[in-house]
Design a protein around this motif. Sequence first.
Motif, PDB file in Angstrom:
ATOM      1  N   LEU A 116       0.818  -1.212   0.000  1.00 47.23           N
ATOM      2  CA  LEU A 116       0.000   0.000   0.000  1.00 47.23           C
ATOM      3  C   LEU A 116       0.855   1.266   0.000  1.00 47.23           C
TER       4      LEU A 116
ATOM      5  N   ARG B 103      -7.923   6.769   3.390  1.00 46.24           N
ATOM      6  CA  ARG B 103      -7.876   5.333   3.666  1.00 46.24           C
ATOM      7  C   ARG B 103      -7.155   5.060   4.987  1.00 46.24           C
TER       8      ARG B 103
ATOM      9  N   ASP C 139      -5.321   8.085  -0.973  1.00 45.41           N
ATOM     10  CA  ASP C 139      -5.276   7.395  -2.259  1.00 45.41           C
ATOM     11  C   ASP C 139      -6.026   8.275  -3.244  1.00 45.41           C
ATOM     12  N   GLN C 140      -5.297   9.203  -3.856  1.00 48.85           N
ATOM     13  CA  GLN C 140      -5.866  10.260  -4.681  1.00 48.85           C
ATOM     14  C   GLN C 140      -6.834  11.059  -3.822  1.00 48.85           C
TER      15      GLN C 140
ATOM     16  N   SER D 215      -3.828   7.341   5.355  1.00 52.02           N
ATOM     17  CA  SER D 215      -3.359   7.326   3.967  1.00 52.02           C
ATOM     18  C   SER D 215      -4.297   8.108   3.067  1.00 52.02           C
TER      19      SER D 215
ATOM     20  N   LYS E  47       1.363   2.704  -3.304  1.00 49.65           N
ATOM     21  CA  LYS E  47       0.180   3.158  -4.022  1.00 49.65           C
ATOM     22  C   LYS E  47      -0.475   4.390  -3.415  1.00 49.65           C
ATOM     23  N   ARG E  48      -0.164   4.689  -2.154  1.00 52.56           N
ATOM     24  CA  ARG E  48      -0.835   5.766  -1.421  1.00 52.56           C
ATOM     25  C   ARG E  48       0.188   6.670  -0.753  1.00 52.56           C
ATOM     26  N   GLN E  49      -0.267   7.860  -0.389  1.00 55.35           N
ATOM     27  CA  GLN E  49       0.524   8.714   0.490  1.00 55.35           C
ATOM     28  C   GLN E  49       0.180   8.267   1.910  1.00 55.35           C
ATOM     29  N   MET E  50       1.126   7.641   2.578  1.00 53.54           N
ATOM     30  CA  MET E  50       0.863   7.082   3.898  1.00 53.54           C
ATOM     31  C   MET E  50       1.657   7.855   4.944  1.00 53.54           C
TER      32      MET E  50
END
Length: 151
Positions: free
Chosen positions: A52, A79, A74-75, A72, A55-58
């Motif tokens: 993840l 999340r 995700d666009q 997170s 795929k995401r900014q976490m």
Amino acid sequence: MQCQIRPAIPADAPAISAVIITTLRESNARDYSPQIIADVEQHFCPTSILSLMGKRQMYVAVIGQDVVGTASLDQAVVRSVFIRPDCQRLGIGQRLMARLKDAALAAHLDELHVPSSLTAESFYARLGFRKVRDEFHGEERTVIMHLRLDA
């Protein structure tokens, strides 16, 4: 107690996984069956967290050396916002959400969406999110919420 919000790094994956699983078992278990909790846990092992991250900014919330929360982006979708149960109600979730909002504004987004658990619905509502609808994934009920962003 000083809390730092920073981008997550791969070495954080086991701690992020532990925060999420602990929170699911202690906080979310009030609103969901043991089977739903067990099913959701499967998506948050350290290996899944590492995937993840790509795929995401976490982000993580850290007190001392301990990861106590995560969130997170995700666009335009928020999340995996989880705060360790013993650190809830200290403003950490609000700080993580402020970081996500800043990231969304920097990306020129004008809205955010969140598939909220029943447990977190009131948290998001206090931050200005409004319920759009309920979604069901088998027995699991998720509350879809929306927030317009002001620059």
